[in-house]
Design an enzyme around this catalytic site. Sequence first.
Site, PDB file in Angstrom:
ATOM      1  N   TYR A 141       2.501 -15.341  66.641  1.00 13.25           N
ATOM      2  CA  TYR A 141       1.083 -14.860  65.571  1.00 13.25           C
ATOM      3  C   TYR A 141       1.777 -13.604  64.232  1.00 13.25           C
ATOM      4  CZ  TYR A 141      -1.691 -18.237  67.800  1.00 13.25           C
ATOM      5  OH  TYR A 141      -1.984 -19.295  68.925  1.00 13.25           O
ATOM      6  N   LYS A 187       7.461 -21.253  79.093  1.00 14.35           N
ATOM      7  CA  LYS A 187       8.068 -22.210  78.772  1.00 14.35           C
ATOM      8  C   LYS A 187       8.774 -22.539  79.081  1.00 14.35           C
ATOM      9  CE  LYS A 187       7.423 -27.122  77.366  1.00 14.35           C
ATOM     10  NZ  LYS A 187       7.010 -28.132  77.939  1.00 14.35           N
ATOM     11  N   ASP A 219       2.243 -26.786  79.950  1.00 13.79           N
ATOM     12  CA  ASP A 219       1.911 -28.101  79.911  1.00 13.79           C
ATOM     13  C   ASP A 219       1.603 -28.629  81.148  1.00 13.79           C
ATOM     14  OD1 ASP A 219       5.305 -27.483  80.946  1.00 13.79           O
ATOM     15  OD2 ASP A 219       6.048 -29.372  79.420  1.00 13.79           O
ATOM     16  N   ASP A 243      -4.355 -18.881  73.868  1.00 17.17           N
ATOM     17  CA  ASP A 243      -5.127 -19.435  72.436  1.00 17.17           C
ATOM     18  C   ASP A 243      -6.192 -20.834  72.701  1.00 17.17           C
ATOM     19  OD1 ASP A 243      -6.534 -19.618  69.720  1.00 17.17           O
ATOM     20  OD2 ASP A 243      -5.202 -19.132  69.137  1.00 17.17           O
ATOM     21  N   ASP A 247      -9.658 -21.966  75.396  1.00 17.21           N
ATOM     22  CA  ASP A 247     -11.025 -22.374  74.410  1.00 17.21           C
ATOM     23  C   ASP A 247     -10.794 -23.872  75.864  1.00 17.21           C
ATOM     24  OD1 ASP A 247     -10.767 -20.845  72.229  1.00 17.21           O
ATOM     25  OD2 ASP A 247     -10.643 -22.912  70.813  1.00 17.21           O
TER      26      ASP A 247
END
Length: 365
Positions: A141, A187, A219, A243, A247
């Site tokens: 980001y 990852k 994943d 992020d 959620d």
Amino acid sequence: MKFKVAILPGDGIGPEVMDAAVAIMETLAQEYQVALEVSSHLVGGASIDEYDSPLIDDTLQACYDSDAVLLGSIGGPRWEGLPHDKKPERALLGLREALGLYSNLRPAKVYPAMVEASSLKPEFVRDTDLVVVRELTGGIYFGEPRGYDAQQGWNTLIYNREEVERIARVAFDLAGRRRGQVTSVDKANVLESSQFWREVVHEVQGDYPDVTLKDLYVDNATMQLVRQPSQFDVILTQNMFGDILSDAAAMVTGSLGMLPSASLGEHYALYEPVHGSAPDIAGQNMANPLAMIASVGMMFGTTCNLPQAEQILDKAIEITLADGFRTADIVAEQGEPVSTTEMRDRIAESLRRLMEEKRITASPA
Ligand code: NAD
């Protein structure tokens, strides 16, 4: 112990849930002999109305001068037409940046009485009690170079050693106060930045022999989170994965009005509910104050270093829900909802009861 708190109620339901949380904070402070010094300040839309700016220097200074900041919620339709850099939400970004808040802690806990509220089957969500620790100021980001043109778009995912070490320590410290398990999500099978992340996290673990560490690819972690969320204690991850995962974890609990959060930096700490200002129910004394109240609990556990205060408040929330008291957002089909202020009073009553029991147990027969 002396403790200074800057209170920023904000907009919409912010002042209503803050009022409830401050009452609970005072009860806990009295019990644990914390001498609170509280100051209240406008932020977001309320600050725009008064000062033509969502976050003024005096408010920021009050945050710098405090041990912790409690934030309600920010924004609402009244200010939606303003240019981007004048919007109430700018105050949030301004606070995070100015206070150097590099870690975001989002607990997701399913209380026994709330098992049915999840969109997942009760048998899968029962006993879920996890925290996502998300790195907040680095990663893709913020990485440079970034941009796009007519032919391509690009971003940079970069983490340096200091950034990974400090967020890993937040996760290991937290796990040490909980069930002692960190799951680091990356990852590393595809990304070099994740291989680096994994190496550094394992080095940091050397300082925490009592905490176990497991690595999961993002994943697989996502799959596990919706398959059996109760297997996790602390999930440690980078900005973008956090992020998304936080959620998803929030939805496992099924109720936005109950999710607290903490954002921590080297010197400052900010506690706030995950939800927004809920303009649709603002001013009606019907907002669920539990996310804000639980944020106060996190403040006691983390910044005041009084985990026993956080635990007793958590227990008070649990028994109040089990007694059947629910605000409109979480009320059972046949139930009668309670108001924000009644929920506040019920939690305070449960808290007093638990404190009284604790005193009786502690006193010699
Ligand atoms: P929201 O979280 O305010 O509301 C979403 C839905 O959840 C609404 O139906 C609301 O009534 C309900 N809800 C939220 N919190 C609740 C509570 N404590 N008790 C009962 N019901 C609750 O999200 P939104 O509607 O997308 O945004 C409204 C405003 O809040 C916008 O201006 C947005 O920018 C702002 N916002 C602020 C923050 C923050 O301050 N950190 C976070 C998200 C959104």
